[in-house]
Write a protein that holds these residues in place. Structure first.
Motif, mmCIF file in Angstrom:
data_model
loop_
_atom_site.group_PDB
_atom_site.id
_atom_site.type_symbol
_atom_site.label_atom_id
_atom_site.label_comp_id
_atom_site.label_asym_id
_atom_site.label_seq_id
_atom_site.Cartn_x
_atom_site.Cartn_y
_atom_site.Cartn_z
ATOM 1 N N UNK A 163 0.845 -1.188 0.000
ATOM 2 C CA UNK A 163 0.000 0.000 0.000
ATOM 3 C C UNK A 163 0.884 1.242 0.000
ATOM 4 N N UNK A 164 0.310 2.384 0.371
ATOM 5 C CA UNK A 164 1.058 3.643 0.296
ATOM 6 C C UNK A 164 2.283 3.647 1.200
ATOM 7 N N UNK A 165 2.260 2.841 2.270
ATOM 8 C CA UNK A 165 3.376 2.857 3.221
ATOM 9 C C UNK A 165 4.502 1.903 2.832
ATOM 10 N N UNK A 166 4.322 1.140 1.779
ATOM 11 C CA UNK A 166 5.344 0.176 1.361
ATOM 12 C C UNK A 166 6.653 0.896 1.048
ATOM 13 N N UNK A 167 7.741 0.421 1.636
ATOM 14 C CA UNK A 167 9.052 0.990 1.376
ATOM 15 C C UNK A 167 9.475 2.105 2.305
ATOM 16 N N UNK A 168 8.570 2.569 3.171
ATOM 17 C CA UNK A 168 8.923 3.647 4.094
ATOM 18 C C UNK A 168 9.873 3.141 5.179
ATOM 19 N N UNK A 169 10.800 4.001 5.597
ATOM 20 C CA UNK A 169 11.650 3.696 6.739
ATOM 21 C C UNK A 169 10.930 4.110 8.020
ATOM 22 N N UNK A 170 10.771 3.159 8.922
ATOM 23 C CA UNK A 170 10.147 3.404 10.215
ATOM 24 C C UNK A 170 11.266 3.468 11.258
ATOM 25 N N UNK A 171 11.452 4.627 11.857
ATOM 26 C CA UNK A 171 12.544 4.848 12.798
ATOM 27 C C UNK A 171 12.059 4.721 14.244
ATOM 28 N N UNK A 172 12.973 4.266 15.091
ATOM 29 C CA UNK A 172 12.762 4.321 16.541
ATOM 30 C C UNK A 172 13.985 4.969 17.164
ATOM 31 N N UNK A 173 13.739 6.000 17.966
ATOM 32 C CA UNK A 173 14.793 6.594 18.781
ATOM 33 C C UNK A 173 14.516 6.210 20.230
ATOM 34 N N UNK A 174 15.493 5.613 20.877
ATOM 35 C CA UNK A 174 15.310 5.116 22.234
ATOM 36 C C UNK A 174 16.314 5.778 23.170
ATOM 37 N N UNK A 175 15.805 6.303 24.290
ATOM 38 C CA UNK A 175 16.652 6.832 25.351
ATOM 39 C C UNK A 175 16.437 6.009 26.608
#
Length: 374
Positions: free
Chosen positions: A79-91
């Motif tokens: 769908x439209x989100x295919x290929x998006x980079x999903x980031x997580x920043x953790x502290x």
């Protein structure tokens, strides 16, 4: 993980949800803090228990903070989100014990009531939130806290290709997923899969079938009505198609159990209920409220609502809850009329519910339905 599904003789590749990507990116980032080593791959279990090993992109870390990304892969249901980079920043927060989860750039914010997430919060749905928190807690123990920020750099632009704004989610995409896996379900393959499920149910001797448009309907059927899950078929948005298949295969009775926001469309004769095909939820509510003699003030307020949950609060406040019985009866009448000139004759009953209010109405008393369908 089984990487492919076979539907209607076709080999289709599975994918994984934005929720799984967010969880995996979080685990990768936290692993780098704890081990002080770069992570190029990460292994996680999805909400449904499937183990995945995913590539980590753009990893960075320091003593107490790290960032990592996992690329969304929708498989053959892209769908439209295919290929998006999903980031997580953790502290890591060694002097605290709470785990906080929020959205950053490209993750939408909820601005209207009626969704699973409260107004003002990032559009990270309950299952991904739970999976992120459970993984973090397992990794850091009970005596440490953490702050997790999920972001999608291209999310705001991509959200324009989705229906988020119509649901009151602004500023980006939603982080979604109930199982963590995207099953390849193009419309034709999905319809074929439903037909197979109906046929199997019929061949085991069943002549009555419960149709639900999604997981919420299935949950209401099992938990509130007490009907065995083996009698339920998920019809998704293909209400008219599935009703015709039910009749063709030979079923005699149907119980449709669904959320108001989905089945209200059927009351207006809309049998393909995906938002890309038709909406008319508020128009249907407004028209039927007007026929009940509701004041113009209520009609205008309902017309401005983005969800039937929000409309439901207004309808209750003005004392027009009787509309739900009218709509349930119309859904039954519309569905039976669709099948009127074919054999066998199919009897349809309907149960409507809402996320907050619960049970709303049914074409027979609920006790009778429970007794009949045991």
């Amino acid at each position: 993980m089984e990487e492919y599904a076979y539907v209607n003789g076709k080999k289709l590749r599975k994918g994984y949800t934005t929720g799984t990507c967010a969880t995996a990116a979080t685990v990768a980032a936290l692993s780098m803090i704890l081990n002080q080593e770069r992570e190029d791959k990460v292994t996680v279990k999805t909400a449904s228990g499937v183990e995945l090993t995913l590539k980590v992109e753009d990893p960075t870390f320091s003593e107490l903070e790290a960032s990592a990304a996992v690329r969304k892969d929708g498989g053959d249901d892209a769908d439209a989100t295919h290929g998006l980079l999903i980031y997580a920043n953790v502290k890591l927060l060694p002097d605290q014990t709470a785990i906080t989860i929020d959205g950053g750039k490209g993750v939408g914010r909820v601005t209207q009531k009626g969704l699973a997430i409260p107004v003002g919060m990032a559009a990270i749905n309950p299952t991904p939130r739970r999976m992120i928190e459970e993984n973090v807690r397992q990794m850091i123990g009970d005596d440490c806290g953490a702050c997790v920020i999920i972001s999608v750099p291209e999310g705001e632009e991509t959200a324009r290709l989705t229906y988020n704004s119509r649901l009151g989610i602004l500023g980006g995409i939603s982080i979604l997923g109930t199982t963590g896996i995207v099953n390849p379900m193009s419309e034709e393959s999905w319809k074929a899969a439903i037909t197979v499920e109906l046929t199997m149910l019929y061949e085991t001797g069943h002549r009555w079938v419960v149709l639900a448009p999604g997981n919420y309907g299935e949950d209401f059927t099992t938990q509130v009505l007490g009907i065995d899950a083996g009698r339920i078929v998920n019809m998704s948005n293909f209400v008219g198609h599935v009703l015709k298949e039910v009749q063709r295969i030979g079923f005699e009775r149907v119980l449709m159990v669904g959320h108001m926001g989905k089945l209200v469309k059927v009351a207006a004769g809309i049998f393909s209920t995906h938002s890309k095909d038709a909406d008319a939820r508020m128009e249907t509510l407004v028209a039927n409220l007007a026929l009940m003699g509701a004041p113009l003030e209520l009609l205008e307020q309902v017309d401005a609502c983005l969800t039937t949950e929000a409309a439901g609060e207004l309808i209750h406040a003005y004392g027009y809850d009787g509309i739900y019985q009218i709509l349930a009866d119309k859904i039954k009448a519309r569905s039976e009329r669709l099948l009127k000139y074919r054999k066998p004759e199919v009897s349809v009953d309907v149960v409507l519910f809402a996320s907050e209010a619960g049970y709303l109405a049914s074409t027979k008393p609920l006790d009778v339905i429970k007794e009949e369908w045991q």
